[in-house]
Design a protein around this motif. Structure first.
Motif, short mmCIF file in Angstrom:
data_model
loop_
_atom_site.label_atom_id
_atom_site.label_comp_id
_atom_site.label_asym_id
_atom_site.label_seq_id
_atom_site.Cartn_x
_atom_site.Cartn_y
_atom_site.Cartn_z
N ALA A 28 0.94 -0.86 -0.30
CA ALA A 28 0.38 -0.33 -0.17
C ALA A 28 1.03 1.11 0.08
CB ALA A 28 -0.84 0.27 1.40
N PHE A 29 2.15 1.82 0.55
CA PHE A 29 2.93 1.97 0.98
C PHE A 29 3.09 2.81 -0.32
CE2 PHE A 29 6.24 4.59 2.59
CZ PHE A 29 5.63 5.91 3.28
N PHE A 30 4.04 1.55 -0.48
CA PHE A 30 5.02 2.07 -1.93
C PHE A 30 4.32 1.87 -3.30
CE2 PHE A 30 7.78 0.81 1.40
CZ PHE A 30 8.72 1.68 1.20
N SER A 31 2.96 1.53 -3.72
CA SER A 31 2.54 1.36 -4.71
C SER A 31 1.25 1.67 -4.37
CB SER A 31 2.02 -0.32 -5.50
OG SER A 31 1.82 -1.10 -4.58
N ARG A 32 0.77 1.47 -5.77
CA ARG A 32 -1.08 2.25 -6.13
C ARG A 32 -2.39 1.00 -6.11
NH1 ARG A 32 -1.88 7.64 -7.67
NH2 ARG A 32 0.06 8.73 -6.70
N ILE A 33 -1.68 -0.42 -5.67
CA ILE A 33 -2.40 -1.59 -5.52
C ILE A 33 -3.30 -1.83 -4.49
CG2 ILE A 33 -2.34 -4.52 -5.72
CD1 ILE A 33 0.58 -3.65 -7.52
N PRO A 34 -4.44 -1.96 -4.84
CA PRO A 34 -5.79 -1.75 -3.26
C PRO A 34 -5.04 -2.95 -2.32
CG PRO A 34 -5.94 -1.93 -6.06
CD PRO A 34 -5.12 -1.66 -5.78
N LEU A 82 6.09 -6.34 -9.01
CA LEU A 82 5.58 -4.91 -9.65
C LEU A 82 6.67 -5.38 -11.69
CD1 LEU A 82 5.59 -1.66 -7.09
CD2 LEU A 82 3.83 -2.78 -7.85
N GLY A 83 7.52 -5.79 -10.68
CA GLY A 83 8.17 -6.28 -12.65
C GLY A 83 7.73 -6.89 -12.89
N THR A 84 6.95 -8.03 -11.68
CA THR A 84 6.31 -9.31 -13.01
C THR A 84 5.10 -9.01 -13.42
OG1 THR A 84 7.11 -10.52 -11.35
CG2 THR A 84 5.24 -11.58 -12.44
N VAL A 85 4.17 -7.90 -12.81
CA VAL A 85 3.41 -7.24 -13.52
C VAL A 85 3.75 -5.97 -14.92
CG1 VAL A 85 1.39 -5.30 -13.11
CG2 VAL A 85 2.05 -6.97 -11.54
N GLN A 86 4.75 -5.67 -14.59
CA GLN A 86 5.56 -4.79 -16.05
C GLN A 86 5.64 -5.89 -16.59
OE1 GLN A 86 7.72 -1.92 -13.28
NE2 GLN A 86 8.30 -1.28 -15.79
N ALA A 87 6.26 -6.98 -16.94
CA ALA A 87 6.58 -8.42 -17.64
C ALA A 87 5.98 -8.37 -18.29
CB ALA A 87 7.69 -9.05 -16.81
N LEU A 134 13.48 -6.65 -16.50
CA LEU A 134 11.80 -5.81 -15.77
C LEU A 134 12.01 -6.88 -13.92
CD1 LEU A 134 9.63 -5.52 -18.52
CD2 LEU A 134 11.08 -3.76 -16.77
N VAL A 135 11.88 -7.80 -13.98
CA VAL A 135 11.71 -8.63 -12.75
C VAL A 135 12.55 -8.59 -11.69
CG1 VAL A 135 10.45 -10.67 -11.98
CG2 VAL A 135 9.89 -9.93 -14.38
N LEU A 136 13.33 -8.57 -12.00
CA LEU A 136 14.77 -9.26 -11.12
C LEU A 136 15.67 -7.73 -10.40
CD1 LEU A 136 15.97 -11.10 -9.99
CD2 LEU A 136 17.73 -11.40 -11.49
N VAL A 137 15.28 -6.65 -11.75
CA VAL A 137 15.74 -5.18 -10.88
C VAL A 137 14.97 -4.87 -10.31
CG1 VAL A 137 17.07 -2.95 -12.18
CG2 VAL A 137 17.65 -5.41 -13.44
N ALA A 138 13.86 -4.42 -10.99
CA ALA A 138 13.20 -4.32 -9.78
C ALA A 138 13.21 -4.46 -8.36
CB ALA A 138 11.76 -3.95 -10.15
N GLY A 139 13.60 -6.13 -7.88
CA GLY A 139 13.49 -6.31 -6.43
C GLY A 139 15.12 -6.39 -6.22
N GLY A 148 4.61 1.26 -14.73
CA GLY A 148 5.03 0.70 -13.62
C GLY A 148 4.99 2.15 -12.79
N LEU A 149 4.81 3.74 -13.81
CA LEU A 149 4.45 4.86 -13.30
C LEU A 149 3.11 4.44 -12.68
CD1 LEU A 149 5.97 6.88 -15.82
CD2 LEU A 149 7.36 6.31 -13.53
N VAL A 150 2.84 3.93 -13.36
CA VAL A 150 0.82 4.21 -12.84
C VAL A 150 1.07 3.29 -11.46
CG1 VAL A 150 -1.23 2.85 -13.67
CG2 VAL A 150 -0.17 4.91 -15.15
N LEU A 151 1.55 2.42 -11.29
CA LEU A 151 2.01 0.46 -10.56
C LEU A 151 2.72 2.07 -8.95
CD1 LEU A 151 2.89 -2.43 -12.24
CD2 LEU A 151 0.60 -2.02 -11.09
N THR A 152 3.52 2.65 -9.68
CA THR A 152 3.92 3.13 -8.08
C THR A 152 3.04 4.46 -7.99
OG1 THR A 152 6.00 4.41 -9.20
CG2 THR A 152 5.81 1.74 -8.67
#
Length: 260
Positions: free
Chosen positions: A20-26, A52-57, A147-152, A80-84
């Protein structure tokens, strides 16, 4: 059994709080909140990054079937911009403005607190976004895994700075204060536990290159932040995530080109 269930429930709540704090995902409305819990939830920041990276991928994979690859990459970055909510990009812009335009410690903090974006911030945002777009496009099929790995990895590196630098703020009002007070040492183990094992899935040369990149980014950011502010702020952590992410993409691209 009850103890294990309570522990699992607490970890789920901490993960939801981090999400919730680091993204806009409900997340469930019943998720409890307190500054202390938010502090503890930081252990899941790298896992949030992987999600987040998985969703983008996945979006990249889907849109690449219908659109030119360059457009698919662009859409994944926008996602990614929208998600965060551009959470980390906002930190990058504020850091560029503050460290680029301020001379004293107080003035740097004051500029970073200003919600307006200046020339330094705009240039930093445009440059980083453009280079990330071109790097992922050039990575071709590797872009999905990057996208996945670097995001983490980038988020783990950024939050690790809080364990070696003191927190700086202009006054008692700060958007990052709840996560910057007293992170426990064992949280550092959690943060990296979610991402480091994934490096074993990559070719050894690439995994080592990325690991060296993370260490260098951490060391250079530590020295730079200490010299500029004698500590860190939430904005500086956002900038650290962006710089580390971009660096990893570039190193991955260098490795990928050498394979060809």
């Amino acid at each position: 059994m009850s103890h294990a269930f309570n522990w699992s429930l607490r970890q789920w709540q901490l993960f939801c709080l981090a999400l919730a704090f680091f993204s806009r995902i409900p997340v469930p409305a019943s998720t409890p909140y307190s500054p202390e819990l938010l502090n503890q939830s930081s252990r899941y920041l790298s896992l949030v990054g992987l999600l987040l990276g998985t969703v983008q991928a996945l979006l990249l994979l889907a849109t690449a079937q219908l659109l030119p690859f360059s457009i698919a990459v662009l859409l994944s970055l926008v996602a990614g911009l929208v998600l965060t909510g551009a959470f980390h990009e906002d930190g990058l812009a504020d850091t560029a403005d503050g460290l680029g335009g301020g001379l004293s410690l107080e003035r740097k903090l004051e500029i970073m607190k200003d919600s307006r974006v200046g020339t330094y911030g705009l240039v930093a945002l445009f440059s980083v976004f453009l280079i990330k777009w071109q790097s992922l496009q050039a990575l071709d099929s590797q872009a999905v895994w990057a996208l996945v790995l670097v995001a983490g990895l980038s988020r783990a590196t950024a939050v690790s700075l809080t364990f070696v630098l003191p927190y700086q703020q202009l006054d008692a009002v700060s958007k990052s204060k709840p996560i910057a007070t007293s992170l426990q040492k064992r949280a550092l183990v959690w943060i990296w536990l979610f991402v480091l094992p994934l490096l074993s899935l990559l070719p050894v040369s690439l995994a080592l290159s990325l690991l060296v990149t993370l260490i260098l980014c951490f060391a250079l950011l530590f020295v730079y932040y200490r010299s500029q502010l004698q500590g860190y702020t939430g904005d500086l952590l956002g900038a650290a995530q962006q710089v580390t992410e971009l660096s990893c993409y570039l190193v991955w691209l260098v490795w990928w080109r050498q394979q060809g």
